[in-house]
Design a protein around this motif. Structure first.
Motif, PDB file in Angstrom:
ATOM      1  N   TRP A   1     -10.268  -7.006 -16.776  1.00  0.00           N
ATOM      2  CA  TRP A   1     -11.476  -7.378 -17.489  1.00  0.00           C
ATOM      3  C   TRP A   1     -12.455  -6.208 -17.575  1.00  0.00           C
ATOM      4  O   TRP A   1     -13.170  -6.055 -18.556  1.00  0.00           O
ATOM      5  N   ILE A   2     -12.470  -5.350 -16.527  1.00  0.00           N
ATOM      6  CA  ILE A   2     -13.332  -4.173 -16.594  1.00  0.00           C
ATOM      7  C   ILE A   2     -12.801  -3.199 -17.637  1.00  0.00           C
ATOM      8  O   ILE A   2     -13.566  -2.612 -18.415  1.00  0.00           O
ATOM      9  N   MET A   3     -11.490  -3.022 -17.680  1.00  0.00           N
ATOM     10  CA  MET A   3     -10.898  -2.128 -18.673  1.00  0.00           C
ATOM     11  C   MET A   3     -11.145  -2.654 -20.085  1.00  0.00           C
ATOM     12  O   MET A   3     -11.423  -1.875 -21.006  1.00  0.00           O
TER      13      MET A   3
ATOM     14  N   PRO B   1      -5.545   0.488  -9.661  1.00  0.00           N
ATOM     15  CA  PRO B   1      -6.184   0.430 -10.981  1.00  0.00           C
ATOM     16  C   PRO B   1      -7.323  -0.601 -11.003  1.00  0.00           C
ATOM     17  O   PRO B   1      -7.306  -1.574 -10.256  1.00  0.00           O
ATOM     18  N   PRO B   2      -8.313  -0.378 -11.877  1.00  0.00           N
ATOM     19  CA  PRO B   2      -9.404  -1.360 -11.990  1.00  0.00           C
ATOM     20  C   PRO B   2      -8.892  -2.665 -12.598  1.00  0.00           C
ATOM     21  O   PRO B   2      -7.866  -2.687 -13.276  1.00  0.00           O
TER      22      PRO B   2
ATOM     23  N   GLN C   1       0.818  -1.203   0.000  1.00  0.00           N
ATOM     24  CA  GLN C   1       0.000   0.000   0.000  1.00  0.00           C
ATOM     25  C   GLN C   1       0.855   1.258   0.000  1.00  0.00           C
ATOM     26  O   GLN C   1       0.551   2.220  -0.694  1.00  0.00           O
ATOM     27  N   GLU C   2       1.922   1.234   0.780  1.00  0.00           N
ATOM     28  CA  GLU C   2       2.808   2.398   0.831  1.00  0.00           C
ATOM     29  C   GLU C   2       3.463   2.636  -0.520  1.00  0.00           C
ATOM     30  O   GLU C   2       3.680   3.783  -0.909  1.00  0.00           O
ATOM     31  N   ASP C   3       3.756   1.560  -1.256  1.00  0.00           N
ATOM     32  CA  ASP C   3       4.346   1.715  -2.577  1.00  0.00           C
ATOM     33  C   ASP C   3       3.338   2.310  -3.575  1.00  0.00           C
ATOM     34  O   ASP C   3       3.734   2.980  -4.530  1.00  0.00           O
ATOM     35  N   ASN C   4       2.038   2.042  -3.365  1.00  0.00           N
ATOM     36  CA  ASN C   4       1.000   2.483  -4.305  1.00  0.00           C
ATOM     37  C   ASN C   4       0.332   3.788  -3.894  1.00  0.00           C
ATOM     38  O   ASN C   4      -0.603   4.226  -4.544  1.00  0.00           O
ATOM     39  N   ILE C   5       0.778   4.425  -2.822  1.00  0.00           N
ATOM     40  CA  ILE C   5       0.171   5.683  -2.393  1.00  0.00           C
ATOM     41  C   ILE C   5       0.571   6.777  -3.380  1.00  0.00           C
ATOM     42  O   ILE C   5       1.737   6.927  -3.743  1.00  0.00           O
ATOM     43  N   MET C   6      -0.417   7.543  -3.792  1.00  0.00           N
ATOM     44  CA  MET C   6      -0.164   8.635  -4.732  1.00  0.00           C
ATOM     45  C   MET C   6       0.433   9.825  -3.973  1.00  0.00           C
ATOM     46  O   MET C   6       0.312   9.931  -2.757  1.00  0.00           O
ATOM     47  N   ASP C   7       1.039  10.742  -4.697  1.00  0.00           N
ATOM     48  CA  ASP C   7       1.781  11.843  -4.090  1.00  0.00           C
ATOM     49  C   ASP C   7       0.878  12.883  -3.424  1.00  0.00           C
ATOM     50  O   ASP C   7       1.319  13.557  -2.509  1.00  0.00           O
TER      51      ASP C   7
END
Length: 190
Positions: free
Chosen positions: A33-35, A29-30, A11-17
């Motif tokens: 299959w949804i994309m 990201p979704p 989660q810490e790696d994927n936190i936005m700025d």
């Protein structure tokens, strides 16, 4: 490293700025299959718009409805007979065809095989009627039906000419006095 700690590190790696009032957003990201469905929908909408609006190949709703209505009218040979042309047929061929239509449409389920009536429909052979004594009334009753009494409207199922033949056949039944005839209903014709 425990599973919980591993999730926290991911989660810490994927936190936005950016953060707002101390709330941090994950870059989550979704699913693919949804994309994929999203991109297919975009592609389909471009093809649809090109076909109907840019190339003008397909019919719009109104044109398609008109085309299908004409096909329906041709299939069932629906046409309207003017009031001047509305008269009972007297020739044997038309009467026989009217009797055949009476049988094919299962009119006898409500009015009996010989028009004598039953628990559902009225007797068509006596001098009494519920909806008028003349030929035009019989024609109108068959064409428009009597929904309140369970009589089906046949205007979408057969042409006016066929309705005219059935009405002509029914007019020939008056005064035939078949066995097991239902009691008179309505007003007496004079």
């Amino acid at each position: 490293m425990s599973e919980e700690n591993k999730q926290i590190v991911e989660q810490e790696d994927n936190i936005m700025d950016h953060d707002y009032d101390g709330i941090k957003e994950l870059d989550n990201p979704p699913p693919r299959w949804i994309m994929l469905m999203f991109y297919i929908t975009i592609g389909w909408s471009i093809i649809y718009a090109a076909y109907f609006f840019w190339l003008k190949e397909g019919d719009h709703q109104d044109a398609e409805y008109a085309r299908k209505s004409m096909a329906h009218d041709e299939k069932y040979q629906i046409e309207t007979i003017s009031a001047d042309d509305l008269a009972a047929f007297t020739d044997e061929a038309s009467i026989a065809e009217g009797k055949q239509i009476y049988t094919d449409l299962a009119c006898m389920a409500c009015h009996g095989m010989n028009g004598e009536g039953n628990a559902i429909g009225p007797n068509l052979t006596d001098e009494y009627t519920l909806h008028g004594c003349d030929f035009q009334s019989a024609f109108h009753t068959i064409k428009e039906g009597v929904p309140a009494k369970g009589m089906t409207a046949y205007k979408t199922q057969m042409s006016d000419e066929k309705i005219q033949k059935v009405a002509s056949y029914i007019m020939t039944l008056r005064g035939t006095n078949p066995a097991n005839a239902k009691d008179p209903q309505g007003e007496k014709c004079e």
